[in-house]
Scaffold this active site. Structure first.
Site, short mmCIF file in Angstrom:
data_model
loop_
_atom_site.label_atom_id
_atom_site.label_comp_id
_atom_site.label_asym_id
_atom_site.label_seq_id
_atom_site.Cartn_x
_atom_site.Cartn_y
_atom_site.Cartn_z
N ASP A 17 0.84 -1.21 0.00
CA ASP A 17 0.00 0.00 0.00
C ASP A 17 0.87 1.25 0.00
O ASP A 17 0.38 2.37 -0.11
CB ASP A 17 -1.01 -0.01 1.16
N SER A 18 2.20 1.06 0.04
CA SER A 18 3.13 2.17 -0.19
C SER A 18 2.87 2.81 -1.55
O SER A 18 3.31 3.93 -1.82
CB SER A 18 4.59 1.69 -0.10
N ASP B 259 -1.21 -6.30 -0.30
CA ASP B 259 -1.21 -5.60 0.99
C ASP B 259 -2.61 -5.08 1.29
O ASP B 259 -3.15 -4.29 0.51
CB ASP B 259 -0.23 -4.41 0.87
N LYS C 69 -1.13 -9.43 3.10
CA LYS C 69 -0.39 -8.92 4.27
C LYS C 69 -1.29 -7.93 4.99
O LYS C 69 -2.02 -7.18 4.37
CB LYS C 69 0.90 -8.21 3.82
N GLU D 230 -1.40 -5.35 8.78
CA GLU D 230 -0.59 -4.77 9.87
C GLU D 230 -1.23 -5.06 11.22
O GLU D 230 -2.46 -5.02 11.36
CB GLU D 230 -0.48 -3.24 9.66
N GLU E 176 9.22 -3.93 10.72
CA GLU E 176 9.59 -2.63 10.15
C GLU E 176 10.14 -1.70 11.23
O GLU E 176 9.49 -1.46 12.26
CB GLU E 176 8.37 -1.98 9.46
O1 KIV Z 1 3.55 -1.09 1.66
C1 KIV Z 1 4.72 -1.48 1.66
O2 KIV Z 1 5.49 -1.24 0.73
C2 KIV Z 1 5.17 -2.22 2.83
C3 KIV Z 1 6.62 -2.55 2.91
C4 KIV Z 1 7.45 -1.37 3.12
C5 KIV Z 1 6.89 -3.64 3.90
O3 KIV Z 1 4.38 -2.54 3.67
#
Ligand code: KIV
Length: 302
Positions: free
Chosen positions: A79-80, A120, A150, A152, A219
């Site tokens: 989600d970055s 994510d 993934k 959090e 992280e």
């Molecule tokens: O969203 C992302 O890119 C991440 C990584 C930095 C682990 O969660």
């Protein structure tokens, strides 16, 4: 829509790729020995053999193809993308539809390649209720062509992880600095510095493992704490800003390739290329040649 966004839920993408390709790509420069698709079992076996694994973020088909060719075991559709692709200043605005769009692109780019694709789960796609979480995790596999998700959070997310896993969907955890909680954390800061916080993070990792997570991102935590967590769980840990003793490492592809603005330079980041500078240089040479009438030359004309 469970995350409050609109979408048509359509199934795009190519038919599912074969789990094994017959021959490695001719120009593959890395990791050509084993061409089988990476699975969560491959990763567990790598941890047992103490082989380090690599995860790189990917958001589109072109980079997915290149990063798979480079031999990364995991492509994270992170989600970055809210920051590096969409230009937001946090990951919070990213929606399920955004994530599914990019996942499908990455899946098409990886094609019959080897890397495992992780989707994510964006902010508020799994926090409000466990039913939402299971449904949205399912959309990543069904509509996004991802192979796992993934999310959090630590012990507080254990029941959610357990339910998603029991639906047959592999889950990667993410603890330490969890960017979706940036406002609660008070900024993007190193986590687990006090003994109590460190103990809590070890407990979080063990709770995720007990709930069935297949790996955990750590992280921005002190390196000795990441080493302690990596010893405390049998599932792989994948670090970002977490030192050398994690079972694997992850970086955002734009950061490692030098495609960022140059303002984001955390201590943990190593820039392996300067593609941003090269891109500006190439585009300005194109502009110069257009202005001077040197492009297109006769060989570029029909
Ligand atoms: O969203 C992302 O890119 C991440 C990584 C930095 C682990 O969660």
């Amino acid at each position: 829509m469970q995350d409050g966004t609109s979408g048509n839920g359509a199934l795009y993408g190519t038919p599912s790729a074969p789990a094994q390709r017959t021959a490695p790509c001719a120009s593959n420069t890395a990791n050509t020995a084993d061409t089988r698709r990476v699975t969560i079992h491959t990763l567990r076996a790598m941890k047992r053999r103490r082989e380090k694994m690599t995860m790189i973020t990917a958001y589109d088909a072109t980079f997915a193809r290149l990063l798979d060719r480079a031999g990364a075991e995991l492509l994270l559709v992170g989600d970055s993308l809210g920051m590096v692709v969409q230009g937001h200043d946090s990951t919070l605005p990213v929606t399920m539809d955004d994530m599914l769009y990019h996942c499908r692109a990455v899946a098409r780019g990886r094609g019959a390649g080897r890397a495992h694709i992780v989707g994510d789960m964006p902010f508020m796609s799994y926090q409000a209720s466990i039913d939402d979480a299971v449904r949205n995790a399912g959309r990543f596999l069904k509509e996004g062509m991802a192979e796992s998700v993934k999310l959090e959070g630590g012990a507080a997310m254990a029941d959610t992880v357990r339910r998603i896993v029991s639906a047959g969907i592999p889950v990667m955890g993410h603890i330490g600095l969890t960017p979706q909680s940036v406002h609660q954390l008070g900024g993007y800061k190193v986590q687990g510095k006090s003994e109590a916080e460190a103990d809590r993070l070890v407990h979080d990792a063990q709770a995720l493992e007990a709930a069935g997570a297949y790996a955990i991102v750590l992280e921005t935590v002190p390196a000795p704490l990441a080493a302690r967590i990596s010893e405390a769980v049998a599932i792989p840990t994948i670090g970002i800003g977490a030192g050398p003793d994690c079972d694997g490492q992850v970086l955002v592809c734009y950061d490692l390739l030098g495609l960022g603005t140059g303002e984001f330079r955390p201590k943990f980041l190593k820039q392996y290329s300067s593609l941003g500078t090269e891109a500006v240089d190439a585009a300005s040479r194109f502009r110069d040649e257009v202005r001077a009438g040197r492009f297109p030359a006769p060989e570029h004309c029909y």
